[in-house]
Structure formats: structure tokens, C-alpha cells
Design a protein around this motif. Structure first.
Motif, mmCIF file in Angstrom:
data_model
loop_
_atom_site.group_PDB
_atom_site.id
_atom_site.type_symbol
_atom_site.label_atom_id
_atom_site.label_comp_id
_atom_site.label_asym_id
_atom_site.label_seq_id
_atom_site.Cartn_x
_atom_site.Cartn_y
_atom_site.Cartn_z
ATOM 1 N N LEU A 1 38.981 65.850 35.265
ATOM 2 C CA LEU A 1 40.106 64.908 35.328
ATOM 3 C C LEU A 1 40.866 65.035 36.644
ATOM 4 O O LEU A 1 41.347 64.038 37.190
ATOM 5 C CB LEU A 1 41.066 65.146 34.154
ATOM 6 N N HIS A 2 40.969 66.259 37.147
ATOM 7 C CA HIS A 2 41.675 66.438 38.417
ATOM 8 C C HIS A 2 40.939 65.697 39.538
ATOM 9 O O HIS A 2 41.571 65.108 40.425
ATOM 10 C CB HIS A 2 41.809 67.925 38.766
ATOM 11 N N GLY B 1 41.935 62.238 39.507
ATOM 12 C CA GLY B 1 43.294 62.093 40.043
ATOM 13 C C GLY B 1 43.321 62.147 41.561
ATOM 14 O O GLY B 1 44.049 61.380 42.207
ATOM 15 N N ASP C 1 37.742 65.897 27.785
ATOM 16 C CA ASP C 1 38.218 65.632 29.145
ATOM 17 C C ASP C 1 37.122 65.024 30.016
ATOM 18 O O ASP C 1 37.396 64.203 30.890
ATOM 19 C CB ASP C 1 38.724 66.933 29.813
ATOM 20 N N GLU D 1 36.914 61.398 29.000
ATOM 21 C CA GLU D 1 38.112 60.684 29.464
ATOM 22 C C GLU D 1 38.049 60.451 30.973
ATOM 23 O O GLU D 1 38.447 59.401 31.473
ATOM 24 C CB GLU D 1 39.379 61.479 29.100
ATOM 25 N N PHE E 1 37.843 56.826 32.732
ATOM 26 C CA PHE E 1 38.956 56.477 33.638
ATOM 27 C C PHE E 1 38.393 56.063 35.004
ATOM 28 O O PHE E 1 38.763 55.021 35.563
ATOM 29 C CB PHE E 1 39.886 57.687 33.771
ATOM 30 N N LEU F 1 52.105 56.498 35.766
ATOM 31 C CA LEU F 1 50.910 56.197 34.977
ATOM 32 C C LEU F 1 51.165 56.527 33.508
ATOM 33 O O LEU F 1 51.921 57.451 33.204
ATOM 34 C CB LEU F 1 49.677 56.949 35.499
ATOM 35 N N LEU G 1 50.621 52.217 36.768
ATOM 36 C CA LEU G 1 49.238 52.150 36.308
ATOM 37 C C LEU G 1 49.122 52.215 34.785
ATOM 38 O O LEU G 1 49.531 53.199 34.165
ATOM 39 C CB LEU G 1 48.468 53.315 36.947
ATOM 40 N N ASP G 2 48.560 51.165 34.219
ATOM 41 C CA ASP G 2 48.213 51.173 32.796
ATOM 42 C C ASP G 2 46.917 51.949 32.624
ATOM 43 O O ASP G 2 45.855 51.515 33.069
ATOM 44 C CB ASP G 2 47.996 49.730 32.302
ATOM 45 N N THR G 3 46.995 53.080 31.971
ATOM 46 C CA THR G 3 45.804 53.915 31.812
ATOM 47 C C THR G 3 45.085 53.578 30.514
ATOM 48 O O THR G 3 45.663 52.966 29.621
ATOM 49 C CB THR G 3 46.190 55.402 31.733
ATOM 50 N N PRO G 4 43.827 53.999 30.396
ATOM 51 C CA PRO G 4 43.200 53.966 29.069
ATOM 52 C C PRO G 4 44.013 54.835 28.095
ATOM 53 O O PRO G 4 44.834 55.649 28.526
ATOM 54 C CB PRO G 4 41.819 54.578 29.308
ATOM 55 N N THR H 1 44.478 57.636 26.600
ATOM 56 C CA THR H 1 43.943 58.991 26.725
ATOM 57 C C THR H 1 45.014 59.903 27.319
ATOM 58 O O THR H 1 45.200 59.929 28.529
ATOM 59 C CB THR H 1 42.739 59.007 27.693
ATOM 60 N N GLU H 2 45.695 60.645 26.459
ATOM 61 C CA GLU H 2 46.813 61.452 26.959
ATOM 62 C C GLU H 2 46.356 62.576 27.884
ATOM 63 O O GLU H 2 47.015 62.889 28.863
ATOM 64 C CB GLU H 2 47.621 62.038 25.788
ATOM 65 N N SER H 3 45.220 63.195 27.553
ATOM 66 C CA SER H 3 44.758 64.284 28.403
ATOM 67 C C SER H 3 44.437 63.749 29.800
ATOM 68 O O SER H 3 44.716 64.407 30.804
ATOM 69 C CB SER H 3 43.531 64.962 27.795
ATOM 70 N N ALA H 4 43.882 62.547 29.866
ATOM 71 C CA ALA H 4 43.582 61.942 31.171
ATOM 72 C C ALA H 4 44.862 61.573 31.910
ATOM 73 O O ALA H 4 44.945 61.739 33.129
ATOM 74 C CB ALA H 4 42.693 60.723 31.010
ATOM 75 N N GLY I 1 45.925 64.943 33.148
ATOM 76 C CA GLY I 1 44.918 65.547 34.026
ATOM 77 C C GLY I 1 44.760 64.790 35.339
ATOM 78 O O GLY I 1 44.671 65.392 36.414
ATOM 79 N N VAL I 2 44.749 63.474 35.261
ATOM 80 C CA VAL I 2 44.655 62.653 36.477
ATOM 81 C C VAL I 2 45.912 62.852 37.322
ATOM 82 O O VAL I 2 45.848 62.982 38.553
ATOM 83 C CB VAL I 2 44.451 61.164 36.105
ATOM 84 N N ILE J 1 47.757 65.511 37.443
ATOM 85 C CA ILE J 1 47.689 66.844 38.072
ATOM 86 C C ILE J 1 46.835 66.785 39.336
ATOM 87 O O ILE J 1 47.208 67.329 40.378
ATOM 88 C CB ILE J 1 47.127 67.887 37.079
ATOM 89 N N ASN K 1 46.377 71.187 26.727
ATOM 90 C CA ASN K 1 45.538 72.059 27.558
ATOM 91 C C ASN K 1 45.789 71.789 29.039
ATOM 92 O O ASN K 1 45.919 72.715 29.833
ATOM 93 C CB ASN K 1 44.059 71.853 27.216
ATOM 94 N N GLN K 2 45.873 70.531 29.390
ATOM 95 C CA GLN K 2 46.147 70.190 30.786
ATOM 96 C C GLN K 2 47.535 70.682 31.208
ATOM 97 O O GLN K 2 47.728 71.131 32.336
ATOM 98 C CB GLN K 2 46.030 68.669 31.003
#
Lengths: 325, 327
Positions: free
Chosen positions: A126-127, A130, A157, A160, A164, B27, B54-57, B59-62, B65-66, B68, B92-93
Motif C-alpha cells: 500500500l505504501h 501511496g 492489503d 486493496e 487502488f 483522501l 480523492l474518492d478512494t475505493p 478500503t480503510e486499510s488502503a 496505507g496509501v 502513509i 495494522n497500518q
């Protein structure tokens, strides 16, 4: 064959040098562990060809990587030195990855755009997305490569991240280094469906399976993925198939879940040997050059071992540093 | 000074920071075209475009995570988790990554990230749209937790959070969104993270709290004044870092302390406040420290009678203060 893929003779020799360097360094880390000098090591053995092939397909001056704990050859090819990694193995203050805070194999280096990683698998995927999104916002043209094992490709993850990146057509290369085992659990108990590459269909981008024991094939697959990403055509999933030649880590005993015959069979297809033979057969490399290189590498490893062993530990009060900026 | 609602202060701070710094982007789910399910990002998509709102899918972890990854690169993402109750897929993220990135890299990789999430009950949100989640994160060094109670504090603290190089959880009590209005200066200002705010001077009982109960306590204090009970009220505003000095000073002021929060009692942040006072001011106390908190049931039910039973209100708080005053 390598010339058809756009690699010069010098480049393939350089690739081999990184593969051998990683292998010999990895072997030394095991030796140090068994000698009781370092508490832990985790191995890249068998996967060097994937990692070096991928590194050479990237622009090592501007692209980013979010690696995982087996990517020793990848981070070496991206700029880290044997000494950097030996300092991490001995957990010394000067370790550029973490100042001795993390276990070895947890790479991170701002100098080479190697994002710091953790132990819970697949968070870095995921990072990578980003970082790629940030690059898009800033209209940069770098590509991000992120790697993980086939077991990790089951994590939420991972899914996702692929989804994404697919939605936003981001310049990411998702590379799965399929070494057949997630610690003790074999591929067939990890992954449903045809294969991992096929999962890319669900995310709307190409998924490519490639022989991970052939660094030239990996180079070509990653190169095409990188070109696609850099030209704005989105992500690619690459599944590089290989075999984990050693136990999961220095704390694992693989005799309890796989046969010696199976491992011996895989060793015959070891990418390092195959690539070495390729160089020899094509008169790009001689036995004598190989001996000279090996001697040079061993000297570098010996020097780094001595340096890292003698290097100072962090101070006890360093424990409290860098909690907050 | 214009009157502004709590949620408008959120939007204002976001807009001003996005105008000030191009690295700031938002986001989350429904934050773009819709402007957020609570309308916290209303108008920002139109002003800054879809790339920065940004409208994301789903997905809370994304989302985290994105964010971060982008923060590590050098951007200043503001991630919205639609309801604090839905933050758990991203735990976790948050705990393994955001909280530890700077530490584990020996201070070489930063994570300048804000995660905004509406929390709290009293809006018929039932079990999964009413929770307080701060205790889950309060014991995780590396994170900071900001929980403002007023529009003035929202604007100043959200700006500070966005400008900070630390990962910050910014929890907004959703009942405050349209209920609480006050005067908010039009000019740019920030409020330092980690500073509590003395809301009311008093001499009989000290209340230490944050979020919605700040307002309920101030109402109760007004009533109790008529009975001759004088209440000292401290709004923590930031849980981590905790303003220990202000906590001890407020406790010593009256020697009788009531700690209030909507989060469950057991393991709730109040325990940390109480421990701080016990460590540093025990002999200045005139009564055992009391806690008034959400009960130790898994979550807030949908049924209005049960919801009311769970929620704090002016009367529950007044009773608790009265009992302590009479001790």
C-alpha cells in the motif's frame, strides 16, 4: 540473448556480480548466525536473479522500491553496500536502515529511495501505491516497484493495493517472488485459482508469469512493466517463480515440512548457477575471472564483517530518540 | 468574528491548509463529489479538483496505507475514515506502520499524516456509528491524538496537525458537528498540540474531560453554581501528548477530581489521567478521584432508551459533581 533484451555484455556481468555478492553475503550471515555472532538472519538464496533482474529494469537514480525481507540482492543493486547490511546484521548504531532497531532484512534507506519496511507482511504494498500517487500529484515520472512473497499475496492489503493502483492507473510494479513456501505452507495450500499472475485480471492490468531463475527473463518482464508504468499506462503484476533454497529463517528447520530430495532438485536450477553458465557459455566470463571476483567479494565481506563487529552499539539512551519529530 | 459550527471549522481548516500548501491532499470514502457523508469536505472537490480530494475505493486499510506512502514521500495527506468505528481494518497500518515509521528508521523516514474520524454517540448511530476508539490508540507511542471540543479549537488544532511531521489521529465528536457553534477568527491561527484548556475556574470540584462532555459539564456547572457548587473545568483537547502539568494543576486547585469521557470506563483514557494525578498530587487530594464514563458494554445500542442510558448528559454529570462536592 541478453543483447536482444537490450542489455550490454558489461551489464549482464554486472548483474552476475550483484547476484554473487548477495549470495556470498547471505552465506556469511548464516555462518555468523550459526557461530553465535548474530541472533537472526533471513535469506535471499535462490531469489537473487529475480531481484537483480528487476533492479536493472528500473532507473536506479530515480525509481523507488518498497521491498520485503528477502530482497538483499535488490537493495545491493539499488546502492546499499555489504557494510550497510553487515551493520544491520550486527544491529549497530551506524546501520543506515534502522540504527540497529530492526531485525536484519528490514530495509529502508532514504539515500536510495528504499522505503523502510516492517515485519507484518504486505503493508509496504500500500505504501508503494501511496508513493506512486504522490508522484502522480507532483507530475513526476518515477516508477515504484514493490515486492513480496506468494503467501503475502493473500493479504487484504495486497488486494486493496492492486485494486487502488488499478483504479487510478498508477505507475507501480507489483512483483511477487513465488518461492513455493510461506514458511512451511506450500503454494497449493496458499493460493487458489490458476496462479497469482492471473489475479491481475481482476484489477484490470496485465499479470505476467516469469521464470525467476532466469534474470534475463525477469529483466525483460519488469522492463516492459516499468515502460508501461512510466508512460502512464498503469500497473503490472509480475509473478516470478523460483524456489526458496534455505529454511524460512535462521530459526526455522525446513526438514520438518519438505524433503531433502526436493531441495536438492531445486538447487540444480539455482538461478545463480544457471546465469553463471550462461556467461561462461557465451564467452562473457571465464573461470579465472570468476575466481578473481569471488576473492574480491570475500575480501569485501571480510572487511565489512570486521568493521560491523567492531562498530559501536547505540547508547542506551538512544532508545528514547525519534519517537516524535 | 463570524459564528461557525464545529463541522464548518473542520472544512475551513482543510481549505485554508490546502490553499497554503500544495502538498496537502484529502483522501477517503465519499470525500470528493459528495463532500463527505457529514459534509466535512463540502466544496473542496470543486475548489481543488479530484486529484487532491480523492474518492478512494471502500478500503480503510488502503486509505491509511496509501496516505502513509504519500506522507513518507513528502506529501501531507489528510485521510478521512468515515466513522471511527470503521478504523479497525486500518489498525495494522496505523499501529505497525504510521506509529513506528520514524522510530524504526532511526529518524530518517517521517510520516506527516492526519487521520480524521468522527466518533461518539447520541445520534442514533447504534453500535457501529457511535463508538469512541481513542483508548485503542492512546497506548501506542508514535501516534498523537487530538480531540477538540469547540470550533475554535478545531480550526487551530487541525491546522497544527496538518503542519506537524507526526502521524496524528484527529477525532471529531459527531454530535458536536452541528450542535456546537462559536466565534472563530477568519485569520490564520494555530493551537499547539499537547496543551489543555481551562474552560472554567472553580474552587469545589475539578472536572477533567474532552470532546462532547466538555459542553455537558459546562452546562452542569452553570446549574450547580446556583446550588453554591463551584466547578473547575479542564478540556484536555489533546490526549497524546497529555498536558500533565495542566492536569496536576487543575487537580490541586480543588483537591476533588472527576474525570469524564464517553469511551468505556475500563481501559479508557481516564485511567491515565487518574494515574497521573495519583503519581504527582496524591497528598493534595481531599477525596478519592472519581470517573464518569461510558459503561463497560460492547457498544451503544440503537434503541433510544438504551442509547440514552449509555450516553452522558448534564444531569449525570451534575450528580457526579454534587456527590464529590459533598464528600
Amino acid at each position: 540473448m541478453h543483447r536482444q533484451r537490450g542489455l550490454t555484455d558489461e551489464q549482464v556481468v554486472e548483474m552476475y556480480r550483484y547476484m554473487l555478492l548477495a549470495r556470498k553475503l547471505d552465506e556469511r550471515l548464516w555462518l555468523l548466525n550459526r557461530a553465535g555472532k548474530i541472533p537472526f538472519t533471513i535469506s535471499c538464496q535462490g531469489q537473487e536473479g529475480i531481484q537483480v533482474g528487476a533492479a536493472f529494469a528500473l532507473d536506479r537514480e530515480k525509481d523507488w522500491i518498497c521491498p520485503y525481507y528477502r530482497d538483499l540482492a535488490l537493495v545491493l543493486a539499488f546502492g546499499q553496500t555489504v557494510r550497510d547490511n553487515m551493520l544491520a546484521a550486527f544491529a549497530k548504531a551506524e546501520d543506515p536502515n534502522s540504527g540497529g532497531r530492526q531485525m536484519p532484512g528490514h530495509y529502508g534507506d532514504t539515500r536510495y529511495r528504499i522505503l523502510s519496511g516492517s515485519s507484518p507482511v504486505t503493508t509496504q504494498v500500500l505504501h508503494a501505491v501511496g508513493i506512486a500517487y504522490a508522484g502522480k500529484l507532483e507530475q513526476k515520472d518515477f516508477v515504484v516497484l514493490t515486492s513480496c512473497g506468494e503467501g503475502s499475496s493473500n493479504q487484504g492489503d495486497w488486494h486493496e493495493a492492486c485494486n487502488f493502483a488499478g483504479v487510478h492507473q498508477l505507475p507501480v510494479v507489483f512483483m511477487v517472488e513465488n518461492n513455493q513456501y510461506a514458511i512451511s505452507v506450500p503454494l497449493e495450500k496458499q493460493v487458489a485459482g490458476e496462479n497469482i499472475a492471473a489475479r491481475a485480471n481482476g484489477y484490470g492490468f496485465p499479470g505476467i508469469q516469469v521464470d525467476g531463475n532466469d534474470p534475463l527473463a525477469v529483466y525483460q518482464a519488469v522492463k516492459e512493466a516499468v515502460d508501461r508504468a512510466r508512460s502512464g499506462n498503469g500497473p503490472t503484476l509480475i509473478e516470478a517463480i523460483t524456489y526458496r533454497l534455505l529454511p524460512h529463517s535462521s530459526d526455522d528447520d525446513d526438514r520438518s515440512y519438505r524433503s531433502n530430495e526436493e531441495v536438492e532438485m531445486a538447487k540444480k536450477k539455482d538461478g545463480l548457477l544457471v546465469f553463471r553458465n550462461y556467461l561462461l557459455e557465451n564467452k562473457l566470463w571465464t573461470e579465472q575471472q570468476d575466481q578473481e571476483l569471488l576473492a574480491q567479494i570475500m575480501e569485501e565481506i571480510n572487511e565489512a564483517t570486521a568493521y560491523a563487529e567492531a562498530a559501536p552499539h547505540p547508547n542506551p539512551t538512544d532508545l528514547y530518540k525519534h519517537v516524535y519529530v | 468574528m463570524p459564528m461557525m459550527s464545529y463541522i464548518d471549522a473542520v472544512t475551513t481548516a482543510l481549505r485554508e491548509e490546502m490553499e497554503r500548501d500544495e502538498r496537502v491532499f484529502i483522501l477517503g470514502e465519499d470525500v470528493g463529489k459528495r463532500g463527505g457523508v457529514f459534509r466535512a469536505t463540502a466544496g473542496l472537490y470543486e475548489q481543488f479538483g479530484e486529484a487532491r480530494v480523492l474518492d478512494t475505493p471502500l478500503t480503510e486499510s488502503a486509505i491509511v496505507g496509501v496516505a502513509i506512502g504519500a506522507a513518507a514521500y513528502g506529501m501531507r495527506p489528510v485521510a478521512e475514515i468515515q466513522f471511527a468505528d470503521f478504523i479497525f481494518p486500518a489498525t495494522n497500518q496505523i499501529i505497525s506502520e504510521a506509529a513506528k515509521l520514524y522510530y524504526r528508521s532511526n529518524g530518517t523516514w517521517k510520516c506527516p499524516l492526519v487521520i480524521r474520524a468522527p466518533y461518539g454517540g447520541g445520534v442514533h448511530g447504534a453500535l457501529y456509528h457511535s463508538q469512541s476508539v481513542e483508548k485503542i490508540f492512546a497506548g501506542v507511542p508514535g501516534l498523537q491524538i487530538v480531540m477538540p471540543s469547540t470550533p475554535y479549537d478545531v480550526k487551530g488544532l487541525l491546522k497544527s496537525a496538518i503542519r506537524s511531521d507526526n502521524p496524528i489521529l484527529f477525532f471529531e465528536h459527531k454530535r458536536c458537528y452541528r450542535l456546537i457553534k462559536d466565534e472563530v477568527p477568519q485569520e490564520d491561527y494555530t493551537i499547539p498540540i499537547g496543551k489543555a484548556d481551562l474552560k472554567r475556574e472553580g474552587s469545589d470540584v475539578t472536572v477533567i474531560t474532552y470532546g462532547l462532555p466538555v459542553h455537558l459539564t459546562l452546562e452542569a456547572a452553570k446549574d450547580l453554581e446556583k446550588e453554591g457548587i463551584s466547578t473547575h473545568v479542564l478540556d484536555l483537547r489533546t490526549l497524546v501528548p497529555l498536558d500533565r502539568e495542566a492536569v496536576v494543576e487543575a487537580a490541586v486547585k480543588t483537591g476533588k477530581v472527576l474525570v469524564i469521557h464517553e469511551d468505556n470506563k475500563t481501559g479508557g483514557f481516564g485511567g491515565e489521567v487518574v494515574a497521573t494525578i495519583a503519581e504527582e498530587a496524591l497528598f493534595d487530594l481531599d477525596a478519592p478521584i472519581q470517573r464518569l464514563c461510558g459503561p463497560d458494554v460492547p457498544a451503544m445500542p440503537y434503541n433510544p432508551i438504551l442509547e440514552k442510558e449509555f450516553m452522558l448528559n448534564k444531569d449525570k454529570i451534575a450528580n457526579a459533581i454534587r456527590e464529590l462536592a459533598e464528600f
